[in-house]
Design a protein around this motif. Structure first.
Motif, PDB file in Angstrom:
ATOM      1  N   MET C 145     -21.293 -28.513  -3.780  1.00 46.24           N
ATOM      2  CA  MET C 145     -20.811 -29.085  -2.512  1.00 46.24           C
ATOM      3  C   MET C 145     -20.003 -30.351  -2.756  1.00 46.24           C
ATOM      4  SD  MET C 145     -24.365 -28.335  -0.526  1.00 46.24           S
ATOM      5  CE  MET C 145     -24.244 -29.659   0.654  1.00 46.24           C
ATOM      6  N   LEU C 146     -20.533 -31.227  -3.590  1.00 48.56           N
ATOM      7  CA  LEU C 146     -19.825 -32.487  -3.827  1.00 48.56           C
ATOM      8  C   LEU C 146     -18.504 -32.232  -4.556  1.00 48.56           C
ATOM      9  CD1 LEU C 146     -22.899 -34.738  -4.701  1.00 48.56           C
ATOM     10  CD2 LEU C 146     -21.540 -34.739  -2.593  1.00 48.56           C
ATOM     11  N   GLU C 147     -18.534 -31.285  -5.470  1.00 51.49           N
ATOM     12  CA  GLU C 147     -17.287 -30.939  -6.168  1.00 51.49           C
ATOM     13  C   GLU C 147     -16.247 -30.382  -5.213  1.00 51.49           C
ATOM     14  OE1 GLU C 147     -16.713 -28.517  -9.902  1.00 51.49           O
ATOM     15  OE2 GLU C 147     -18.886 -28.925  -9.965  1.00 51.49           O
ATOM     16  N   THR C 148     -16.701 -29.558  -4.285  1.00 54.45           N
ATOM     17  CA  THR C 148     -15.742 -28.931  -3.371  1.00 54.45           C
ATOM     18  C   THR C 148     -15.231 -29.915  -2.330  1.00 54.45           C
ATOM     19  OG1 THR C 148     -16.813 -26.825  -3.723  1.00 54.45           O
ATOM     20  CG2 THR C 148     -15.359 -26.975  -1.837  1.00 54.45           C
ATOM     21  N   PHE C 149     -16.088 -30.829  -1.924  1.00 51.98           N
ATOM     22  CA  PHE C 149     -15.559 -31.911  -1.085  1.00 51.98           C
ATOM     23  C   PHE C 149     -14.385 -32.562  -1.809  1.00 51.98           C
ATOM     24  CE2 PHE C 149     -19.649 -32.377   1.432  1.00 51.98           C
ATOM     25  CZ  PHE C 149     -19.056 -32.247   2.673  1.00 51.98           C
ATOM     26  N   ASP C 150     -14.616 -32.852  -3.081  1.00 51.74           N
ATOM     27  CA  ASP C 150     -13.600 -33.538  -3.853  1.00 51.74           C
ATOM     28  C   ASP C 150     -12.344 -32.679  -4.035  1.00 51.74           C
ATOM     29  OD1 ASP C 150     -13.365 -36.124  -5.511  1.00 51.74           O
ATOM     30  OD2 ASP C 150     -12.593 -34.573  -6.865  1.00 51.74           O
ATOM     31  N   SER C 151     -12.544 -31.403  -4.362  1.00 52.41           N
ATOM     32  CA  SER C 151     -11.371 -30.572  -4.667  1.00 52.41           C
ATOM     33  C   SER C 151     -10.538 -30.299  -3.419  1.00 52.41           C
ATOM     34  CB  SER C 151     -11.794 -29.261  -5.339  1.00 52.41           C
ATOM     35  OG  SER C 151     -12.222 -28.314  -4.383  1.00 52.41           O
ATOM     36  N   THR C 152     -11.180 -30.184  -2.277  1.00 55.14           N
ATOM     37  CA  THR C 152     -10.379 -29.957  -1.066  1.00 55.14           C
ATOM     38  C   THR C 152      -9.759 -31.260  -0.589  1.00 55.14           C
ATOM     39  OG1 THR C 152     -12.393 -30.085   0.294  1.00 55.14           O
ATOM     40  CG2 THR C 152     -11.626 -27.901  -0.318  1.00 55.14           C
ATOM     41  N   ALA C 153     -10.472 -32.374  -0.773  1.00 61.00           N
ATOM     42  CA  ALA C 153      -9.897 -33.674  -0.397  1.00 61.00           C
ATOM     43  C   ALA C 153      -8.651 -33.947  -1.234  1.00 61.00           C
ATOM     44  CB  ALA C 153     -10.921 -34.782  -0.602  1.00 61.00           C
ATOM     45  N   ALA C 154      -8.680 -33.528  -2.474  1.00 59.80           N
ATOM     46  CA  ALA C 154      -7.542 -33.776  -3.354  1.00 59.80           C
ATOM     47  C   ALA C 154      -6.390 -32.820  -3.086  1.00 59.80           C
ATOM     48  CB  ALA C 154      -7.978 -33.638  -4.811  1.00 59.80           C
ATOM     49  N   ASN C 155      -6.650 -31.753  -2.340  1.00 51.72           N
ATOM     50  CA  ASN C 155      -5.648 -30.698  -2.222  1.00 51.72           C
ATOM     51  C   ASN C 155      -5.298 -30.311  -0.798  1.00 51.72           C
ATOM     52  OD1 ASN C 155      -4.960 -29.704  -5.069  1.00 51.72           O
ATOM     53  ND2 ASN C 155      -7.185 -29.912  -5.113  1.00 51.72           N
ATOM     54  N   GLY C 156      -5.237 -31.289   0.077  1.00 51.83           N
ATOM     55  CA  GLY C 156      -4.687 -30.984   1.391  1.00 51.83           C
ATOM     56  C   GLY C 156      -5.601 -31.221   2.572  1.00 51.83           C
ATOM     57  N   ALA C 157      -6.892 -31.329   2.367  1.00 52.30           N
ATOM     58  CA  ALA C 157      -7.779 -31.582   3.512  1.00 52.30           C
ATOM     59  C   ALA C 157      -7.481 -32.966   4.092  1.00 52.30           C
ATOM     60  CB  ALA C 157      -9.235 -31.501   3.078  1.00 52.30           C
ATOM     61  N   ASP C 158      -7.451 -33.039   5.404  1.00 47.13           N
ATOM     62  CA  ASP C 158      -7.288 -34.333   6.068  1.00 47.13           C
ATOM     63  C   ASP C 158      -8.623 -34.889   6.536  1.00 47.13           C
ATOM     64  OD1 ASP C 158      -4.338 -34.403   6.079  1.00 47.13           O
ATOM     65  OD2 ASP C 158      -4.550 -32.622   7.344  1.00 47.13           O
ATOM     66  N   VAL C 159      -9.595 -34.008   6.668  1.00 41.05           N
ATOM     67  CA  VAL C 159     -10.905 -34.396   7.187  1.00 41.05           C
ATOM     68  C   VAL C 159     -11.980 -33.656   6.393  1.00 41.05           C
ATOM     69  CG1 VAL C 159     -12.437 -34.333   9.210  1.00 41.05           C
ATOM     70  CG2 VAL C 159      -9.970 -34.653   9.540  1.00 41.05           C
ATOM     71  N   LEU C 160     -13.068 -34.333   6.097  1.00 44.32           N
ATOM     72  CA  LEU C 160     -14.226 -33.691   5.460  1.00 44.32           C
ATOM     73  C   LEU C 160     -15.391 -33.647   6.435  1.00 44.32           C
ATOM     74  CD1 LEU C 160     -14.292 -35.365   1.901  1.00 44.32           C
ATOM     75  CD2 LEU C 160     -13.159 -33.231   2.604  1.00 44.32           C
ATOM     76  N   SER C 161     -15.965 -32.468   6.601  1.00 40.04           N
ATOM     77  CA  SER C 161     -17.130 -32.341   7.479  1.00 40.04           C
ATOM     78  C   SER C 161     -18.152 -31.395   6.876  1.00 40.04           C
ATOM     79  CB  SER C 161     -16.697 -31.848   8.867  1.00 40.04           C
ATOM     80  OG  SER C 161     -16.038 -32.880   9.570  1.00 40.04           O
ATOM     81  N   ILE C 162     -19.279 -31.313   7.521  1.00 43.20           N
ATOM     82  CA  ILE C 162     -20.342 -30.446   7.014  1.00 43.20           C
ATOM     83  C   ILE C 162     -21.371 -30.239   8.119  1.00 43.20           C
ATOM     84  CG2 ILE C 162     -21.757 -32.348   6.136  1.00 43.20           C
ATOM     85  CD1 ILE C 162     -22.393 -30.455   3.690  1.00 43.20           C
ATOM     86  N   GLU C 163     -22.179 -29.196   7.942  1.00 45.17           N
ATOM     87  CA  GLU C 163     -23.289 -28.956   8.853  1.00 45.17           C
ATOM     88  C   GLU C 163     -24.531 -28.970   7.980  1.00 45.17           C
ATOM     89  OE1 GLU C 163     -22.368 -25.169  10.772  1.00 45.17           O
ATOM     90  OE2 GLU C 163     -20.638 -26.177  11.636  1.00 45.17           O
ATOM     91  N   THR C 164     -25.205 -30.092   7.949  1.00 47.75           N
ATOM     92  CA  THR C 164     -26.271 -30.202   6.957  1.00 47.75           C
ATOM     93  C   THR C 164     -27.562 -29.516   7.388  1.00 47.75           C
ATOM     94  OG1 THR C 164     -26.797 -32.392   7.790  1.00 47.75           O
ATOM     95  CG2 THR C 164     -25.356 -32.271   5.864  1.00 47.75           C
ATOM     96  N   MET C 165     -28.365 -29.241   6.381  1.00 44.95           N
ATOM     97  CA  MET C 165     -29.487 -28.312   6.528  1.00 44.95           C
ATOM     98  C   MET C 165     -30.853 -28.971   6.542  1.00 44.95           C
ATOM     99  SD  MET C 165     -28.550 -25.129   6.640  1.00 44.95           S
ATOM    100  CE  MET C 165     -29.754 -24.128   5.781  1.00 44.95           C
ATOM    101  N   GLY C 166     -30.900 -30.285   6.353  1.00 46.06           N
ATOM    102  CA  GLY C 166     -32.197 -30.946   6.234  1.00 46.06           C
ATOM    103  C   GLY C 166     -33.157 -30.618   7.386  1.00 46.06           C
ATOM    104  N   GLY C 167     -34.410 -30.459   7.062  1.00 47.59           N
ATOM    105  CA  GLY C 167     -35.438 -30.279   8.082  1.00 47.59           C
ATOM    106  C   GLY C 167     -35.503 -28.903   8.694  1.00 47.59           C
ATOM    107  N   LYS C 168     -34.606 -28.035   8.230  1.00 39.85           N
ATOM    108  CA  LYS C 168     -34.506 -26.702   8.814  1.00 39.85           C
ATOM    109  C   LYS C 168     -35.791 -25.889   8.646  1.00 39.85           C
ATOM    110  CE  LYS C 168     -32.218 -23.076  10.327  1.00 39.85           C
ATOM    111  NZ  LYS C 168     -32.165 -22.946  11.790  1.00 39.85           N
ATOM    112  N   GLU C 169     -36.454 -26.056   7.494  1.00 35.74           N
ATOM    113  CA  GLU C 169     -37.654 -25.260   7.237  1.00 35.74           C
ATOM    114  C   GLU C 169     -38.751 -25.584   8.256  1.00 35.74           C
ATOM    115  OE1 GLU C 169     -36.939 -28.093   6.318  1.00 35.74           O
ATOM    116  OE2 GLU C 169     -37.709 -28.720   4.362  1.00 35.74           O
ATOM    117  N   VAL C 170     -38.921 -26.863   8.526  1.00 32.02           N
ATOM    118  CA  VAL C 170     -39.954 -27.257   9.486  1.00 32.02           C
ATOM    119  C   VAL C 170     -39.511 -26.918  10.908  1.00 32.02           C
ATOM    120  CG1 VAL C 170     -41.165 -29.225  10.505  1.00 32.02           C
ATOM    121  CG2 VAL C 170     -40.916 -29.047   8.006  1.00 32.02           C
ATOM    122  N   PHE C 171     -38.245 -27.177  11.166  1.00 33.63           N
ATOM    123  CA  PHE C 171     -37.752 -26.869  12.510  1.00 33.63           C
ATOM    124  C   PHE C 171     -37.931 -25.385  12.846  1.00 33.63           C
ATOM    125  CE2 PHE C 171     -34.501 -24.961  15.057  1.00 33.63           C
ATOM    126  CZ  PHE C 171     -34.663 -25.641  16.240  1.00 33.63           C
TER     127      PHE C 171
END
Ligand code: B12
Ligand code: B12
Ligand code: SF4
Ligand code: SF4
Ligand SMILES: [Zn+2]
Ligand SMILES: [Zn+2]
Ligand SMILES: [Zn+2]
Lengths: 254, 457, 457, 254
Positions: C145-171
């Motif tokens: 994930m961190l690598e891909t944030f970097d590779s897309t940021a370096a290659n045209g992305a204007d914005v970085l976003s994500i839908e994080t998963m923390g707490g999903k197991e308990v939820f």
């Protein structure tokens, strides 16, 4: 007071008139001949003026011979295509030019005593069950205007009829147009029947319902997006290009 | 046939979405069209292959209908109109059509009984007559069509509609040549004559079954022109010529209402704002949700005076959010909720102004269909009652005049030239129908398949 | 990490679509978010099978991008934001992602140069960490994930976003049991902690490349609750419980902006109106056009304070009107044109009132997301800065209170009971985070795969 | 004055609260036993109260024996299903009931000294590459609560693992859940692998991405729409119903 669109002057946040932004500069057609008698023919074609073409052709057939007239007509039509490509001309102007060209061509052929040797033969039709024929008609006009023999089978044409016509006319190319998802499958059958008959020519399929992906999923299928691709595709087929090569040239295939 | 000689409304400002001078009630509930609120209309289309057998097509229609109804129940939409635009196999096999309508109507009844969901069903028979291939008045196709009108009317249809084909052969020839004469002849004369012949028969069938004769559309001509004109990057037909053709369409579609059709009109009749201004019937329009079927340059504006809001036609298939029928029912339902919320809040005129502002100057087609201009074109039509020809010509000239007169309506030089030429061509046309028809009959004898006897000449 | 302690706006009335306290400019043009106008955001999704090879997936993205851009040019849309929500193969193969972004950015440049079409590109990296299967802080997935944030940021992305998963197991465990304790623990505590760990890393990558850190969403929890609650005919999760979970979501998604994210937020974060009230960042919402991806009960209302208007995700395929990407670009474009027309006419507040009226009382989810109630929930959150837990609890209780207090917000008896029980359960929870966490760590040790070390416990 | 939604009272033209219109009458659970000691167990299940079930079961195991307790637990759960079917109960209540039931069941099995004979065995999983497991978990809880042995392989499960588990456990049924169009094709492969191994059982496929049409296009596939269909489907398979018959029963096939 109720506000309305009349209170607005700046529409940029709502829409942008890209057509105006990209409008090509008006441009006059280039002359295709320094000979005024011939240029008059070309001008008639460029302006889509059947009368002008008839008059000028009549004169030039007498003075320069029919073949020169034919060559000039074709040069005029080439200029029309250029104007269309550049966005200066719209489709109706091209169709009118092609109408005008046919007038001159018929006169010249009559004078020659025989039909001009065509650059190739194309069998065209709309799919069995489908009556949407405008796109096909446009493509046919363009292909014809570019010196090919067009066998136009009309619309709602059974697959067997298409294949028979291809056989009878030793066609270089079959084209099919379909605007309905329920009719387009006919083209695949046409292609298979051609194979059965041992007729190894491409099948260009086009029309609103037809997708490149689908057309390139069966043998012989080559997808066309625009009618204006027709003449060059006919040329490729007449030059003996295989359907595989045509597909590689015209379609996005992975 | 009497002709409309006056406007249903005193001014365009009186026209608003949801309300029509002459409301119409249809189906379970009933769904009241033009009685203050707007309703959604979903038009599902079966998948290729589903027409192979009667069992398959019935199953396909069952699913599509169920999806539309259950989605309304799930999301709280108060009403739904379902239009079946017949596929070939339905119109040509009246008993298939009957079975499909019977089934759908039973499903609608179930939802009405369980949830109180209001609903109605429209039967749009396919006009299978291709004018260059058959005689429009004497052919197998016309027999099928009349039979299927009857079989669907007897088996659940609440409304009968059609998209007639008259004049299409001449129009197609003309639109490819920017030939305003042929456009007016095809749309304004031939198609009007064909409608005047066919529509009394449709009205009679509807009356026999106590259901509603809906409407007709200039789809086969006006929409062909509009779609060929396309977006800002297309160079097939000038947008100005398409707008003039649309003016003509209004003069022509009016014939249905003169023959007794009462609305709801046909969704794809973009000329309907003009029809509403003249007749006061509730109109069906397709706008932003009809993106599933085609692109257009006036998707918001056409909501300005709409009564029934449609998606044109969506092919059944799966999407992430459910079937395409569910997806488009949802979009329509929320569009309509927005309109009805505006009505309830007293902001209908504001929302109308917003939707008009979105598209009035985007393209000439939206321009001429904005309520003010529609009204003016309507006036030109009713002021010219002498003949179908003259009112079509008047509509075209008024459209051209309006475009020319509004400096905010920007045009490319090319479009301007096309407009000027078209206007000059039309102005040069004869002053009476007989002369015009004579001229056209001789000129368009060159159109392949054009058969004047199809129109009673 | 500092917490928000006050509201960005003085009252809900100050909030309006198109304008944000802290605008953000992105991409070619640039596209100015929150600077008075709304922009459309299309989210295309590749077809199954297209991920088979790099060449295939590149071709798929090329087509989808071309369709979006060319349709904007054809219809005159002034701007377009394109979001690529990564499929598995993109995030797990940073060089695929890089190639896809490079290609799309070049296409966008072409349209910007030729037409002046403004555009921007969002890279939403897939959070591939499934909390019950991996350690959230030390796993192969986080490296990708961190690598891909970097590779897309370096290659045209204007914005970085994500839908994080923390707490999903308990939820997930809790939502199936109407267990408010587990819902608050999963969303309010675990997910917040996970974000506070991950987001500074994302912001650093964005800053390194001079692009924008966008936002996060409670999709994995809040949307699961909302979708399970479903429509009026579903009986999976009570709608009231889903609304309470959403209150919690706002307290949790705030963490991204506390870590330096600036918006645009994530489209599916339905909690965003609350986020906007607190932070003033421009928000992305999905509403009526996201029918392609899921049904919801507040499709119009969520436009009330939106800055970037999205369709969630549409799978690429052919429809009658063109590809699904063209179809949904068109719908979004017209929706946005309507909003901007309202702004230009000075009718923004009227359109806002209309959209709110459409859905505020349709369902509790729309109710709590209406600007007035969002604002109140925001106030409850910023008044409780002591811990993630306490502000989540406060948001839940405020949500419950608002629903109870408004007599127009009708509920079935069942929903009422579920609400009363949930409210009582939450009121009975401990007053400080430490106690709450202790209690939860012991109780939820029974949840399969729940690993406290994933959260630094 | 700006008007707002607060000025409205009648929303009927905008939306209709069908949930309120169709809300079922509240209804108390029916008693399943006239014996207060047993009814206490059933009541615990119906109310999803693990403590009540534990207490009552403990007493009844001693007084009536474990098998009677098991029978009562199942009767309680049947009442829960009925309440859910009628819309009186929502899913979380069912899950809580099933949690409570498992508590009593475990106690009774311990007292019996052996696991209760299960009504059948179901191998469940989420498709390879897919982590969306809520639907699967719900279905698993319901199937388990109805007396079947559930082998839950979790999510993102390779096809071979599924087939191996079916083999090892002599499963009556395999189920797969997929929420993504890119993962669902795995079920077809699972079905083919089963055939190769000569294991002639149905494959129930479900989940948001999965359509009835697709599932019924390959052998063994039976489509499920709702988790609550799970127990009856497991019953069919355990009773030896063929996949063809199950498909005919559960799916719309033309
Ligand atoms: C005009 C039209 C009609 C006219 C057709 C008249 C005619 N003579 O063609 C009329 C009114 C008769 C009609 C009838 C029907 N139609 Co119709 N029609 C249209 C419409 C509005 C425009 C089509 C068109 O002419 N486009 C312009 C031409 C120029 O485009 P084209 O043919 O695709 O050609 C382009 C390219 O494909 C290419 N090309 C085409 N051929 C060739 C060949 C070669 C060699 C090359 C190189 C290129 C090429 O060049 C052109 C561009 O440069 C479309 C809407 C739409 N969005 O497309 C619906 C549409 C095609 N119709 C539709 C339907 C359903 C019908 C009816 C079944 C309706 C009914 N219920 O009665 C009937 C059909 C009955 C039948 N059995 O066929 C649906 C089809 C749905 C589907 N995909 O299955 C559409 C898509 C409308 C919709 N969205 O629902 N229709
Ligand atoms: C929750 C959710 C998630 C959660 C999943 C958590 C979890 N543990 O399940 C999280 C946040 C992790 C997630 C991640 C992703 N998701 Co997601 N997600 C959703 C969401 C919002 C809800 C799904 C859900 O739980 N529904 C509720 C359950 C109960 O429904 P269900 O599983 O279908 O079960 C029902 C029936 O199918 C049946 N059933 C199911 N199994 C069985 C078994 C038997 C035997 C029986 C009888 C019945 C049965 O019973 C249930 C009803 O009674 C959907 C949106 C949507 N509209 O569905 C998107 C959605 C599924 N996700 C999507 C995507 C794209 C993703 C991601 C790839 C996003 C990304 N870019 O990172 C990742 C996936 C990564 C991966 N490798 O798998 C897309 C899938 C697109 C597609 N069709 O391909 C969706 C459709 C959203 C969208 N519209 O774009 N997601
Ligand atoms: S555009 Fe639509 S309504 Fe018109 S003929 Fe075509 S299908 Fe029918
Ligand atoms: S609902 Fe949409 S945004 Fe949320 S996980 Fe799913 S795909 Fe992503
Ligand atoms: Zn139509
Ligand atoms: Zn999301
Ligand atoms: Zn999203």
């Amino acid at each position: 007071m109720q506000k309305t669109v009349n209170d607005l002057t700046n529409f940029d946040p709502i829409f942008i008139r890209y057509d105006i932004k990209i409008a090509p500069k008006k441009r006059d057609a280039a002359d295709v001949s320094t000979d005024p008698a011939l240029q008059a023919i070309a001008k008639g074609v460029v302006e889509g003026d059947e009368d002008m073409v008839a008059e000028a052709s009549k004169a030039a057939i007498a003075s320069k011979g029919p073949q020169t007239v034919i060559d000039t007509l074709i040069l005029g039509m080439a200029e029309v295509s250029k104007l269309w490509d550049d966005g200066v001309y719209y489709l109706p102007q091209v169709i009118l030019s092609s109408d005008a060209l046919m007038v001159g061509l018929n006169m010249a052929e009559e004078a020659l005593g025989s039909a001009v040797v065509k650059r190739g033969t194309v069998v065209m039709h709309c799919a069995h069950g489908d009556i949407h024929d405008i796109g096909k008609n446009v493509a046919a006009a363009l292909i014809r205007a570019n010196g090919y023999k067009v066998i136009d089978l009309g619309s709602d044409v059974p697959e067997e009829t298409v294949v028979q016509a291809a056989k009878d006319n030793k066609a270089d190319l079959v084209t099919g147009t379909a605007l309905m998802t329920t009719t387009m499958s006919a083209f695949h059958r046409v292609a298979e029947l051609l194979t059965q008959e041992g007729i190894n020519i491409p099948v260009v399929a086009s029309g609103g319902a037809v997708s490149e992906e689908w057309v390139t999923s069966w043998d012989r299928g080559v997808y066309a997006t625009f009618a204006k691709q027709g003449p060059e595709m006919a040329g490729d087929a007449a030059a003996g290009m295989s359907w595989e090569d045509m597909r590689a040239k015209w379609n996005l295939v992975v | 046939m009497p002709k409309y000689t006056s406007m249903a409304y005193g001014s365009w400002e009186e026209m608003i979405f949801g309300t029509a001078k002459h409301p119409v009630s249809i189906g379970f509930g009933p769904v009241e069209l033009g009685k203050k609120h707007v309703h959604p209309q979903i038009v599902p289309h079966p998948r290729p292959g589903s027409e192979a057998t009667k069992a398959k097509i019935l199953k396909e229609y069952q699913r599509m209908t169920e999806d539309a109804l259950s989605h309304c129940a799930a999301l709280g939409f108060p009403s739904i109109v379902i239009e079946f635009e017949h596929i070939y196999q339905m119109t040509s096999q009246p008993e298939w059509a009957a079975a499909i309508f019977t089934q759908a109507k039973a499903q609608m009844k179930e939802y009405y009984d369980k949830y109180g969901l209001k609903s109605a069903l429209i039967s749009t028979v396919a006009d299978l007559r291709k004018p260059d291939m058959v005689n429009m008045r004497k052919c197998q196709e016309i027999d099928w069509m009349l039979e299927t009108f009857d079989s669907t009317a007897a088996n659940g249809a609440d409304v009968l509609s059609i998209e007639t084909m008259g004049g299409k052969e001449v129009f197609d020839y003309a639109i490819q040549r920017n030939d305003m004469k042929g456009i007016i002849f095809g749309i304004g004369v031939l198609s009007s004559i064909d409608m005047a012949w066919l529509w009394p028969q449709i009205v009679a069938i509807a009356e026999k079954h106590g259901i509603t004769p809906g409407g007709d559309t200039d789809c086969a001509r006006g929409n062909t022109a509009m779609f060929m004109a396309g977006g800002f990057t297309a160079t097939d037909v000038p947008h100005t010529v398409a707008a003039l053709a649309r003016g003509c369409s209004a003069a022509r579609s009016l014939v249905a209402y003169e023959c007794g059709a009462t609305g709801p009109t046909k969704d794809c009749a973009y000329e309907d704002p003009i029809i509403k201004a003249i007749t006061g019937v509730p109109i069906t329009m397709e706008g932003v949700a009809s993106a599933c079927a085609h692109a257009e340059l006036q998707s918001n504006l056409v909501a300005a005076v709409v009564d029934l809001w449609s998606n044109e036609a969506v092919e059944y298939h799966d999407m992430f959010g459910g079937s395409s029928v569910e997806v488009f029912t949802e979009i329509l339902g929320y569009n309509v909720a927005q309109m009805n919320a505006a009505i309830e809040l007293g902001y209908a005129k504001e929302l109308q102004a917003i939707n008009v502002a979105s598209d009035k100057y985007r393209d000439v087609h939206g321009f001429m269909l904005s309520p003010d201009n529609s009204y003016e074109i309507g006036k030109a039509i009713v002021a010219n009652v002498d003949s179908y020809y003259l009112r079509a010509k008047a509509a075209v000239l008024k459209t051209a005049e309006l475009i020319d007169a509004d400096s905010k309506m920007l045009l490319t030089d090319f479009e301007k030239d096309a407009l000027a030429k078209a206007r000059a061509d039309v102005e040069a046309l004869p002053d009476n129908e007989a002369d015009f028809v004579d001229m056209c009959l001789s000129e368009y004898s060159k159109v392949p398949g054009f058969d004047p006897t199809s129109y009673g000449f």
